[in-house]
Write a protein that holds these residues in place. Structure first.
Motif, PDB file in Angstrom:
ATOM      1  N   SER A 182       0.831  -1.208   0.000  1.00  0.00           N
ATOM      2  CA  SER A 182       0.000   0.000   0.000  1.00  0.00           C
ATOM      3  C   SER A 182       0.863   1.254   0.000  1.00  0.00           C
ATOM      4  N   ARG A 185       2.251   1.898  -3.555  1.00  0.00           N
ATOM      5  CA  ARG A 185       1.196   2.310  -4.481  1.00  0.00           C
ATOM      6  C   ARG A 185       0.674   3.710  -4.182  1.00  0.00           C
ATOM      7  N   HIS A 208       6.054  -0.844  -6.951  1.00  0.00           N
ATOM      8  CA  HIS A 208       4.815  -0.314  -7.540  1.00  0.00           C
ATOM      9  C   HIS A 208       4.855   1.199  -7.645  1.00  0.00           C
TER      10      HIS A 208
END
Length: 274
Positions: A182, A185, A208
């Motif tokens: 998380s 991202r 990411h």
């Protein structure tokens, strides 16, 4: 008159700095300039610098001497003082001026990563809280990034406090127990300042976002491979290395650095050992 410069550190035989600086001298026809390596640890750095022949106009400083370089200087740039270390020493009269061009290295690498448009970066993660994390914080602040997460195994918030406060940064500190997927991202950029082994097992979670990984040997790193497989751009420490060398060259010589020739020499050097 002969002019000399050198890179100081230990170990030092791997340094690519002589390749870049000497190629720059050749490109500009500075036949009386020479750049070398000098093996010296932190304890011996001050004596080496202060005892240097007058022909030495400047030194690049790598680990473990960056903190000692700051301490011996007679004049210090603001950014070097607040970062707490120096990678550049320039002779000024009877003394030495210290600066930290690692900031320029990070800025240049980020500019290449985002093709000159750093306005796209509003939040970032810095992995690590040591010597390279500090110029990364400064460079991000210069780019207008104020929301930064520092991911580190131990809490180093007290050590970074003065720098963070001076640059007006909003910094959150987390360790590797955080939700790394998380976290990656949710941010526009990840700057990794730690050896690849320090991220073992976490690369897939962190890959990411666009990545600046300060490691360049070996390249690519597992973290950048993970990010690239997810479609994100990456840039390595060799780009940062070049961009920190250019302003050093200019501080030493007073001449504009010949970027293409210095960059090509670095790439050729890296290809020869890969």
């Amino acid at each position: 008159m002969r002019h000399r410069a050198a890179v100081l550190g230990s170990p030092i035989e791997h340094s690519r700095s002589p390749v870049m600086h000497n190629s720059g001298y050749r490109a500009l026809g500075l036949d009386d300039w020479e750049y070398s390596r000098i093996e010296v640890d932190a304890a011996g750095l001050a004596a080496t610098v202060r005892g240097a022949d007058p022909s030495f106009v400047g030194f690049s400083v790598t680990m473990p001497g960056k903190f000692a370089a700051l301490e011996l200087a007679d004049e210090v740039s603001e950014r070097a003082r607040l970062i707490g270390s120096a990678n550049t020493l320039v002779r000024r009269g009877a003394g030495w001026f210290a600066d930290n061009t690692d900031v320029d290295g990070v800025t240049g690498a980020l500019s290449e990563l985002f093709r000159g448009d750093l306005s796209r970066v509003t939040s970032a993660v810095i992995i690590g809280a040591g010597g390279t994390a500090r110029p990364a914080l400064w460079a991000l602040a210069d780019a207008g990034v104020t929301d930064i997460t520092v991911l580190n195994r131990s809490d180093r918030s007290a050590e970074l406090g003065d720098l963070v406060a001076h640059r007006g940064l909003n910094v959150t500190y987390v360790d590797f127990s955080a939700d790394l997927l998380s976290l990656s991202r949710a941010n526009d950029l990840i700057v990794s300042t730690v050896p690849s082994a320090g991220l073992a097992g976490h690369e897939s979670s962190l890959g990411h976002a666009p990545i600046l990984d300060v490691i360049y040997d070996p390249w690519p790193t597992p973290l950048t491979v993970s990010a690239a497989s997810n479609g994100y751009p990456t840039v390595g420490g060799h780009v940062m290395l070049a961009h920190q060398a250019y302003p050093q060259f200019e501080l030493f010589t007073g001449r504009a650095a010949p970027y293409p020739q210095m960059w090509d020499a670095l790439l050729l050097s890296l290809a020869q050992v890969s």
